[in-house]
Design a protein around this motif. Structure first.
Motif, PDB file in Angstrom:
ATOM      1  N   PHE A   1       0.782  -1.037  -0.130  1.00 50.12           N
ATOM      2  CA  PHE A   1      -0.050   0.029   0.111  1.00 50.12           C
ATOM      3  C   PHE A   1       0.772   1.147   0.028  1.00 50.12           C
ATOM      4  N   ARG A   2       0.337   2.252  -0.436  1.00 51.85           N
ATOM      5  CA  ARG A   2       1.036   3.581  -0.729  1.00 51.85           C
ATOM      6  C   ARG A   2      -0.042   4.680  -0.412  1.00 51.85           C
ATOM      7  N   GLY A   3       0.498   5.884  -0.631  1.00 48.06           N
ATOM      8  CA  GLY A   3      -0.568   6.710  -0.160  1.00 48.06           C
ATOM      9  C   GLY A   3      -1.126   7.454  -1.379  1.00 48.06           C
ATOM     10  N   LEU A   4      -1.731   8.695  -1.324  1.00 48.62           N
ATOM     11  CA  LEU A   4      -2.491   9.372  -2.425  1.00 48.62           C
ATOM     12  C   LEU A   4      -1.814   9.561  -3.837  1.00 48.62           C
ATOM     13  N   TYR A   5      -0.340   9.550  -3.505  1.00 39.61           N
ATOM     14  CA  TYR A   5       0.421   9.996  -4.723  1.00 39.61           C
ATOM     15  C   TYR A   5       1.326   8.979  -5.064  1.00 39.61           C
ATOM     16  N   GLY A   6       1.087   7.724  -4.668  1.00 39.52           N
ATOM     17  CA  GLY A   6       1.939   6.662  -5.147  1.00 39.52           C
ATOM     18  C   GLY A   6       3.145   6.255  -4.323  1.00 39.52           C
ATOM     19  N   GLU A   7       4.065   5.732  -4.984  1.00 39.31           N
ATOM     20  CA  GLU A   7       5.534   5.574  -4.435  1.00 39.31           C
ATOM     21  C   GLU A   7       5.779   6.523  -3.479  1.00 39.31           C
ATOM     22  N   GLY A   8       6.071   6.320  -2.319  1.00 38.07           N
ATOM     23  CA  GLY A   8       7.072   7.106  -1.334  1.00 38.07           C
ATOM     24  C   GLY A   8       5.880   8.308  -0.911  1.00 38.07           C
ATOM     25  N   SER A   9       4.710   8.241  -1.233  1.00 40.52           N
ATOM     26  CA  SER A   9       3.825   9.210  -0.704  1.00 40.52           C
ATOM     27  C   SER A   9       3.123   8.688   0.485  1.00 40.52           C
ATOM     28  N   GLU A  10       2.896   9.863   1.670  1.00 45.12           N
ATOM     29  CA  GLU A  10       2.247   9.369   2.757  1.00 45.12           C
ATOM     30  C   GLU A  10       0.554   9.125   2.606  1.00 45.12           C
TER      31      GLU A  10
ATOM     32  N   VAL B   1      -2.753  10.078   3.405  1.00 42.28           N
ATOM     33  CA  VAL B   1      -3.526  11.430   4.122  1.00 42.28           C
ATOM     34  C   VAL B   1      -4.890  10.926   3.874  1.00 42.28           C
ATOM     35  N   GLY B   2      -5.803  11.457   4.867  1.00 38.22           N
ATOM     36  CA  GLY B   2      -7.305  11.413   4.988  1.00 38.22           C
ATOM     37  C   GLY B   2      -7.723   9.997   4.847  1.00 38.22           C
ATOM     38  N   ASN B   3      -6.863   9.003   5.292  1.00 42.21           N
ATOM     39  CA  ASN B   3      -7.226   7.598   5.139  1.00 42.21           C
ATOM     40  C   ASN B   3      -7.577   7.016   3.870  1.00 42.21           C
ATOM     41  N   PHE B   4      -6.685   7.680   2.804  1.00 41.80           N
ATOM     42  CA  PHE B   4      -6.626   6.978   1.523  1.00 41.80           C
ATOM     43  C   PHE B   4      -5.614   5.914   1.446  1.00 41.80           C
ATOM     44  N   PHE B   5      -5.846   4.801   0.851  1.00 44.53           N
ATOM     45  CA  PHE B   5      -4.747   3.901   0.860  1.00 44.53           C
ATOM     46  C   PHE B   5      -4.717   3.322  -0.560  1.00 44.53           C
ATOM     47  N   GLN B   6      -3.654   3.460  -1.107  1.00 47.19           N
ATOM     48  CA  GLN B   6      -3.543   2.721  -2.540  1.00 47.19           C
ATOM     49  C   GLN B   6      -2.810   1.424  -2.532  1.00 47.19           C
ATOM     50  N   LEU B   7      -3.640   0.318  -2.882  1.00 45.32           N
ATOM     51  CA  LEU B   7      -3.267  -0.851  -2.573  1.00 45.32           C
ATOM     52  C   LEU B   7      -2.869  -1.539  -3.820  1.00 45.32           C
ATOM     53  N   SER B   8      -1.905  -2.245  -4.096  1.00 47.26           N
ATOM     54  CA  SER B   8      -1.558  -2.746  -5.525  1.00 47.26           C
ATOM     55  C   SER B   8      -0.663  -3.912  -5.513  1.00 47.26           C
ATOM     56  N   ASN B   9      -0.587  -4.602  -6.663  1.00 41.96           N
ATOM     57  CA  ASN B   9       0.366  -5.873  -6.348  1.00 41.96           C
ATOM     58  C   ASN B   9       1.754  -5.442  -6.434  1.00 41.96           C
ATOM     59  N   GLN B  10       2.526  -6.384  -5.758  1.00 41.71           N
ATOM     60  CA  GLN B  10       4.072  -6.358  -5.462  1.00 41.71           C
ATOM     61  C   GLN B  10       4.844  -6.950  -6.680  1.00 41.71           C
ATOM     62  N   THR B  11       4.420  -8.022  -6.835  1.00 43.60           N
ATOM     63  CA  THR B  11       5.144  -8.880  -7.863  1.00 43.60           C
ATOM     64  C   THR B  11       4.333  -8.611  -9.409  1.00 43.60           C
TER      65      THR B  11
ATOM     66  N   LEU C   1      -7.404  26.572   5.054  1.00 39.28           N
ATOM     67  CA  LEU C   1      -7.243  25.032   5.567  1.00 39.28           C
ATOM     68  C   LEU C   1      -6.140  24.544   4.603  1.00 39.28           C
ATOM     69  N   SER C   2      -5.283  23.991   5.413  1.00 37.51           N
ATOM     70  CA  SER C   2      -4.420  23.238   4.552  1.00 37.51           C
ATOM     71  C   SER C   2      -4.544  21.924   4.171  1.00 37.51           C
ATOM     72  N   PHE C   3      -3.847  21.604   2.891  1.00 37.43           N
ATOM     73  CA  PHE C   3      -4.193  20.187   2.167  1.00 37.43           C
ATOM     74  C   PHE C   3      -4.353  19.036   3.234  1.00 37.43           C
ATOM     75  N   GLU C   4      -3.593  18.904   4.328  1.00 37.99           N
ATOM     76  CA  GLU C   4      -3.746  17.732   5.050  1.00 37.99           C
ATOM     77  C   GLU C   4      -4.967  18.124   5.894  1.00 37.99           C
ATOM     78  N   GLU C   5      -5.045  19.019   6.594  1.00 40.90           N
ATOM     79  CA  GLU C   5      -6.294  19.287   7.313  1.00 40.90           C
ATOM     80  C   GLU C   5      -7.475  19.048   6.473  1.00 40.90           C
ATOM     81  N   LEU C   6      -7.422  19.450   5.418  1.00 40.67           N
ATOM     82  CA  LEU C   6      -8.761  19.309   4.344  1.00 40.67           C
ATOM     83  C   LEU C   6      -9.087  17.695   4.270  1.00 40.67           C
ATOM     84  N   MET C   7      -7.874  17.072   3.838  1.00 43.09           N
ATOM     85  CA  MET C   7      -7.881  15.659   3.534  1.00 43.09           C
ATOM     86  C   MET C   7      -8.513  15.003   5.003  1.00 43.09           C
ATOM     87  N   ASN C   8      -8.182  15.330   6.086  1.00 44.05           N
ATOM     88  CA  ASN C   8      -8.633  14.662   7.241  1.00 44.05           C
ATOM     89  C   ASN C   8     -10.188  14.795   7.738  1.00 44.05           C
ATOM     90  N   LEU C   9     -10.361  16.137   7.361  1.00 44.26           N
ATOM     91  CA  LEU C   9     -11.760  16.535   7.517  1.00 44.26           C
ATOM     92  C   LEU C   9     -12.680  16.016   6.466  1.00 44.26           C
TER      93      LEU C   9
END
Lengths: 376, 376
Positions: free
Chosen positions: B212-221, B223-233, B289-297
């Motif tokens: 799993f990764r964050g909103l913006y893919g690899e290396g991103s955290e 935010v807002g409880n969004f999880f990017q789920l993908s295959n590893q192999t 609103l910061s983007f991070e706060e926005l995403m959490n709300l």
């Protein structure tokens, strides 16, 4: 509340924001401490003394003009919650409730006389035999003083006050000896708090012989940036001097607060606006609010109303929220005891109902709606 | 945005919440990594290689059915903000922007081909010569796979892919060798986070070969409880197997999330409702609103929409808020650079405009208004 059907606005006329500077000053209060000759007072008063005092006041209501038709409520006749409602309306003191570590209710013959049409109350058998109080909206020391002074004079003709030619009126606590007068003004000072100038201001006031307390008077903490400012001494000065001195000082504080509001809008308008609208948003939609959080949010919204940032919002409904979201008022409205979680939920529901009604009147219809609230 | 006039919904059709499970699944993405025989790829690709690859793709758009009429944008032709807008729409990767510590812009001949009418994009000269991507609303792995597979086949007839009979498609990074496929699903999992089960779930997924990764893919955290789920192999399994495996796993996670939502409503409905309405109140009225706060709300409000606690609110406008409040989109709308404070103010203003319009459509008119907003 159904308990005070004969008293104008349920004793809440001081809430209606009709007085001077009512965006900053919630209310003005003047009380006089009096005791009757020939009866022990304070802690030394016996059951007999107290009963006689109550009886004599009851009698006086037949002849004293300002007490004519006053309702006398003996506190032991009221439910515990009914007594607290009176306290939350600031018609009686916390002391009169008698809820101390040793006791769960009022002492014998404790009571309050409430005239139907003037903002006066007389507490009977509190710390002193009598506490005469006038309570007004906004900054209105002169009117409060005139009213309570008149009542005092009328009552003094019927009842023999304990008076010493040198010290003045004798009271249970030495700090009240002399005039027995305490004048106080409840001020909302959010900008002085936000600009961190409040400490300096309070220090200056203390040097001028004034003291401050929280919402519920002596020993209560400051919540929601409400400060109760009053005279410290009652001896050696005339009542008029004490009142005039407080009036001058309060006007000075109002000016400081106004300046601080200007500074906020000049130097931090974006942050201030954001803070105010966030407070409004939370009050408008929260499903659970503690009284302390409510007061802090209300402080922001009240500031917003004062700064005309929330132009549809009047101060009166905000004042009402302060009173009707107190625990005893919430239980009174619910008609039953509330658990802490229920209390917070009822509080939030009350706030929503007021703010949505308030909004409806002044709103630019349709520009600012919300999703339908679930009623389930 | 004026930059993509010929692309359906500006490349944002994946946002419209039309797909399956779109209250929990924002979008489905499948990408294939491909390189062309006879040209160095990855870090070894020279300016010449890159230019030729771009030229060959440009040529292919004339004949390849799914790329016919596609717009090819060379990234160096776009403004820095225009490039970021593409990235924020997930039409190109962060890597393609070339904004690293060493570089402030894209490498030569980096580009993207965007067909006007299908949710496909082809990145040119990213880490691999070609990255073929299909992006759908909701959970829709099968359709995304069918679409990108078709494009891959068509393109493979025009362009000679680098392919090894034993390893499969050759890619710049060994983790992509084989199918070159990465399938990913963007999930909103607030209830699993609130019930603290998310750790266990993610651990289980990792054992099943997913990451799993964050909103913006690899290396991103996250935010807002969004999880990017993908295959590893990507090696040793067929594309269909990879896609089906992810699909099964995602359906399992959706079920966990739904169960967690039921648990929340059963065991903590008051707290959950309060949390959701507070988030709504802040989004509705905040001035900054910061983007991070926005995403959490927004996460709270999105959960509320899913639970039908905010019944007037659709998911689509909430998805739109996520995209259009990103920094480059805000600057694009403002038509100028924004300071950090301005960015937060523009973000809050955009959110208010969406939520008030959204409310208007579904609102029980008049029951829930607010004071007139100051326009000053």
């Amino acid at each position: 509340m159904t308990d005070l059907p004969n008293v104008d606005q349920g004793g809440l006329s001081w809430l209606d924001a009709s007085g001077e500077h009512s965006d900053i000053v919630l209310s003005t209060r003047i009380r006089l401490a009096r005791n009757l000759q020939g009866h022990a007072f304070g802690a030394r008063a016996r059951v007999n003394d107290r009963a006689t005092v109550l009886e004599r006041v009851r009698k006086a209501t037949e002849t004293v003009p300002h007490l004519r038709r006053a309702e006398i409520r003996e506190l032991s006749d009221l439910s515990a919650n009914g007594r607290r409602v009176l306290m939350e309306r600031r018609l009686v003191s916390r002391d009169l409730l008698g809820e101390t570590e040793e006791s769960t209710g009022p002492l014998s013959s404790s009571g309050v006389a409430l005239p139907p049409d003037v903002p006066l109350s007389v507490m009977i058998n509190e710390e002193d035999h009598l506490r005469l109080q006038a309570l007004n909206s906004g900054l209105n020391l002169r009117a409060a003083w005139d009213l309570v002074d008149l009542l005092d004079e009328e009552l003094g003709q019927e009842l023999p006050y304990a008076y010493h030619h040198e010290f003045g009126f004798l009271t249970s606590c030495p700090t009240n000896v002399g005039t027995g007068l305490r004048a106080s003004v409840l001020l909302h000072l959010p900008a002085l708090v936000l600009t961190k100038e409040i400490g300096k201001v309070l220090q200056g006031l203390s040097q001028m012989g004034l003291t401050f307390r929280g919402l519920y008077g002596e020993g209560s903490e400051v919540v929601g940036n409400f400060f109760q400012l009053s005279n410290q001494t009652t001896l050696g000065k005339s009542e008029e001097d004490l009142v005039d001195h407080l009036d001058r000082m309060v006007r000075q504080v109002i000016q400081y607060e106004s300046q601080a509001r200007s500074v906020l809008m000049r130097d931090a308008s974006a942050v201030t606006e954001d803070k105010i609208w966030r407070a409004y948003g939370l009050l408008r939609y929260a499903r659970s609010l503690s009284f302390e959080e409510l007061m802090n949010l209300l402080s922001g919204v009240r500031l917003g109303a004062g700064l005309k940032l929330l132009p549809g919002l009047r101060v009166y409904p905000l004042n009402k929220i302060m009173i009707f979201t107190q625990p005893a008022h919430l239980e009174d409205a619910a008609g039953r005891e509330l658990s802490p979680a229920e209390e917070d939920a009822h509080r939030a529901a009350y706030v929503r109902s007021i703010l949505s009604t308030e909004g409806r009147i002044f709103n630019d219809e349709g520009s600012d709606d919300a999703p339908t609230e679930s009623t389930g």
